[in-house]
Structure formats: structure tokens, C-alpha cells
Design an enzyme around this catalytic site. Structure first.
Site, PDB file in Angstrom:
ATOM      1  N   LYS A 113       0.812  -1.218   0.000  1.00 31.18           N
ATOM      2  CA  LYS A 113       0.000   0.000   0.000  1.00 31.18           C
ATOM      3  C   LYS A 113       0.845   1.268   0.000  1.00 31.18           C
ATOM      4  O   LYS A 113       0.412   2.323  -0.464  1.00 31.18           O
ATOM      5  CB  LYS A 113      -0.938   0.033   1.211  1.00 31.18           C
ATOM      6  CG  LYS A 113      -1.684  -1.263   1.494  1.00 31.18           C
ATOM      7  CD  LYS A 113      -2.586  -1.682   0.355  1.00 31.18           C
ATOM      8  CE  LYS A 113      -3.430  -2.888   0.764  1.00 31.18           C
ATOM      9  NZ  LYS A 113      -4.272  -3.386  -0.321  1.00 31.18           N
ATOM     10  N   TYR A 141     -14.153 -12.793   2.126  1.00 35.12           N
ATOM     11  CA  TYR A 141     -13.119 -11.793   2.329  1.00 35.12           C
ATOM     12  C   TYR A 141     -12.839 -11.614   3.826  1.00 35.12           C
ATOM     13  O   TYR A 141     -13.754 -11.525   4.640  1.00 35.12           O
ATOM     14  CB  TYR A 141     -13.546 -10.430   1.749  1.00 35.12           C
ATOM     15  CG  TYR A 141     -12.565  -9.335   2.098  1.00 35.12           C
ATOM     16  CD1 TYR A 141     -11.393  -9.196   1.380  1.00 35.12           C
ATOM     17  CD2 TYR A 141     -12.799  -8.491   3.176  1.00 35.12           C
ATOM     18  CE1 TYR A 141     -10.470  -8.223   1.718  1.00 35.12           C
ATOM     19  CE2 TYR A 141     -11.881  -7.510   3.527  1.00 35.12           C
ATOM     20  CZ  TYR A 141     -10.715  -7.383   2.792  1.00 35.12           C
ATOM     21  OH  TYR A 141      -9.804  -6.432   3.141  1.00 35.12           O
ATOM     22  N   TYR A 162      -4.529 -12.144   2.655  1.00 33.73           N
ATOM     23  CA  TYR A 162      -4.144 -11.942   1.259  1.00 33.73           C
ATOM     24  C   TYR A 162      -3.054 -12.915   0.800  1.00 33.73           C
ATOM     25  O   TYR A 162      -3.314 -13.862   0.061  1.00 33.73           O
ATOM     26  CB  TYR A 162      -3.668 -10.500   1.040  1.00 33.73           C
ATOM     27  CG  TYR A 162      -4.716  -9.468   1.346  1.00 33.73           C
ATOM     28  CD1 TYR A 162      -5.758  -9.210   0.455  1.00 33.73           C
ATOM     29  CD2 TYR A 162      -4.663  -8.711   2.512  1.00 33.73           C
ATOM     30  CE1 TYR A 162      -6.720  -8.248   0.721  1.00 33.73           C
ATOM     31  CE2 TYR A 162      -5.618  -7.747   2.785  1.00 33.73           C
ATOM     32  CZ  TYR A 162      -6.640  -7.523   1.890  1.00 33.73           C
ATOM     33  OH  TYR A 162      -7.590  -6.583   2.164  1.00 33.73           O
TER      34      TYR A 162
END
Length: 319
Positions: free
Chosen positions: A45, A259, A285
Site C-alpha cells: 500500500k 473476504y 491476502y
């Protein structure tokens, strides 16, 4: 002209061969270590935030508002970037946002992990009961309007930093890899809100490198969002690649229960890489993505020279 950016991460991040896993899987397997970006506990990120924060500064915003899961890696790094540039960071969160079906209530803790870091950073973290993604987006908009009502200039960032600027950052990241090593036959990584996937697919479109996203969101239509992001990269890069939804390769077999919910295969992959190479993955992830890579190798679906992109997220191991 390239979009403006501010320096946040240490780049290029390391790229090296995984010798034991190469032998076990019958591949020439390499790893891109974006867990080692050197900013706010690492993770991919930070690449996006170099461009996003430059735009925040250009817009002279007082407050940056976003949203995500309570254990969001993006919110943690966004908060650190806002601290760096003396901006208020505010985020609407839920422990486990979902599309249609609520996930198991005890799938992940709402404390520990990224939440500890968020509080150290002074993020205005609004934690709401679990609900749908659309409800979470509405709560983020309410939060933005709350700050605007107090006279603050607000900059809105979509979930995960997945805007054209975020995707452009990963278009540039793909160029970074090209300077480090010869071309790969496949690149495998965790795919979620889309900017990582879009940037890598954009750079490699029409090349011999296959870009394979291991989906962490159970939403087949998400590729339409990626195509829209790619249109924004066209504008930023001054090109006309014009990617369509069909140009994004997504493998949905490893999402698990949904998720943000760790999977058995992902947990096994985390242990396997840790014990073979001393490298930690995360349960939301990269663990699922590496489980996908293992399965693809067993199916002979990938072969030759393969790159696994480690997107970071390891603080979630402590949640």
C-alpha cells in the site's frame, strides 16, 4: 507528464529466488518482497500512497477519509502517511464487511494486529457492526460529510487505495521489477480491490508474462472495476491500452469462506513458506495467494520462471 509522488517507501524492494520452494514445486520461483517496503510495517500500500498523498497535498486537504476492514493494511499505512504530512486520518471500518452472506462472527479479532498500530498513529477509527460493503461505503461518506460540516477540507480515498493513482503505482512497480531481473513466465499475487492487479496487468498486457491474480474477494464482477481503473491509468500514463474485464485473470478457488476470513489452505501455505524459507505471509491476502500458487504448480498450470509478489500484511498474523 507523470503524476506527482512523495517519498515514503524504500525501493526497489528486494527480489530473490526461493531455493527450497523452487525445488519442492518444480519451478524457478522468485519472490518480490513488498513486505519490506520499509514504511509503517511494510506492504504494497505504501507504493500507492506515494501518489495519493502527493494529490492530498496538492488539494491542500485537512482530513483524509477512507474505509475498510478493522484489520485493514491500507488504513494502517494511510494513517502513517497522514502523520508524516500532518493530516488527520479518519476511517469507517467493520471487522468483516461482506457482499451478500455474513461471514463467521469469530473469523478474525477486532483487536490486536493493525488496530494497535492504528491507535498508536491516532487514526479516527470508527468501528461499526458488520454489514455489507455498500453500507460501509455509505458510512465512510457520512464520516467525510461530518468533517466537511466542521469546515475541514476532505480528501476521499476508496477502499485499499484502489484509484487510478493507486493502479498507476503498480504499473511503475512492474517497471521496477523489469530493471531487477529478466522477464518471468507468470506473476502470481493476491488480488482484492484491484489497483495491484490493474497496474501489473496493464504493464504486461500483450507480453509473454501471464499475470494471475488469486482472488481474495468472492465477486466475479470485480474485473469490471479493474477495467475502469485501467482506463484511469490510460489517462495518467498517456497510453491507450484500454484493458477490458476479460483481460484480467482471476482465480476464485482460494477465497475460502469470504473476504477477511482465513482459510485452511492459506494457513497451511503460511506455515509451509515460513518453515521452508523463513518468510511470513498474512492470512487474508498473501497466504491465500501462496496457497493458490502451490495448487497451480501441482496442476502444472504455472511453470518455468515464476514470480510471487508478496504484498505484505503480516501485522494481521497477530489478530
Amino acid at each position: 507528464m507523470s503524476p506527482a509522488k512523495v517519498p515514503l517507501i524504500l525501493s526497489p524492494t528486494p527480489l530473490h529466488r526461493l531455493d527450497r520452494m523452487s525445488e519442492e514445486l518444480g519451478l524457478d520461483l522468485w519472490i518480490k518482497r513488498d513486505d519490506l517496503t520499509g514504511f509503517a510495517f511494510g506492504g504494497n500500500k505504501g507504493r500507492k500512497l506515494e501518489y495519493l498523498m502527493a494529490d492530498v497535498l496538492d488539494q491542500d486537504a485537512d482530513v483524509v477519509v477512507s474505509c475498510g476492514s478493522t484489520q485493514s493494511n491500507f488504513i494502517r499505512q494511510l494513517g502513517a502517511a497522514c502523520s508524516r504530512f500532518h493530516k488527520v486520518c479518519a476511517a469507517a471500518t467493520m471487522a468483516l464487511p461482506y457482499e451478500d452472506i455474513p461471514p463467521p462472527a469469530d473469523a478474525v479479532k477486532a483487536e490486536g494486529g493493525n488496530v494497535i498500530l492504528d491507535r498508536l498513529l491516532g487514526i479516527d477509527l470508527r468501528v461499526h457492526p458488520n454489514g455489507t460493503w455498500e453500507e460501509l461505503y455509505e458510512l465512510a461518506e457520512e464520516l467525510a460529510r461530518e468533517y466537511e460540516a466542521s469546515g475541514k477540507r476532505v480528501y476521499r480515498i476508496p477502499i485499499g487505495g484502489s484509484s487510478p493513482l493507486g493502479a498507476y503505482a503498480f504499473y511503475q512497480a512492474a517497471i521496477e521489477v523489469e530493471k531487477q531481473a529478466p522477464a518471468f513466465d507468470q506473476i502470481v499475487f493476491a488480488s482484492s480491490s484491484g489497483s495491484t492487479h490493474t497496474g501489473l496487468a496493464y504493464r504486461h498486457f500483450g507480453s509473454a508474462t501471464e499475470v494471475i491474480g488469486i482472488a481474495c474477494d468472492p465477486e466475479p464482477e470485480i474485473a469490471e472495476d479493474f477495467a475502469r481503473l485501467a482506463g484511469g491509468v490510460d489517462d495518467l500514463a498517456g497510453q491507450g491500452v484500454r484493458l477490458a474485464a476479460k483481460d484480467f485473470h482471476l482465480d476464485f478457488r482460494f477465497v475460502g469462506a469470504g473476504y477477511g476470513v482465513p482459510s485452511e489452505a492459506g494457513e497451511a501455505a503460511i506455515r509451509r513458506l515460513a518453515q521452508a524459507e523463513g518468510i511470513f505471509l498474512d492470512p487474508i491476502y498473501s497466504g491465500k495467494a501462496f496457497a493458490g500458487l502451490i495448487q497451480l504448480a501441482e496442476e502444472k498450470r504455472v511453470g518455468g520462471r515464476v514470480l510471487f509478489w508478496h504484498t505484505g500484511g503480516t501485522p494481521a498474523l497477530f489478530a
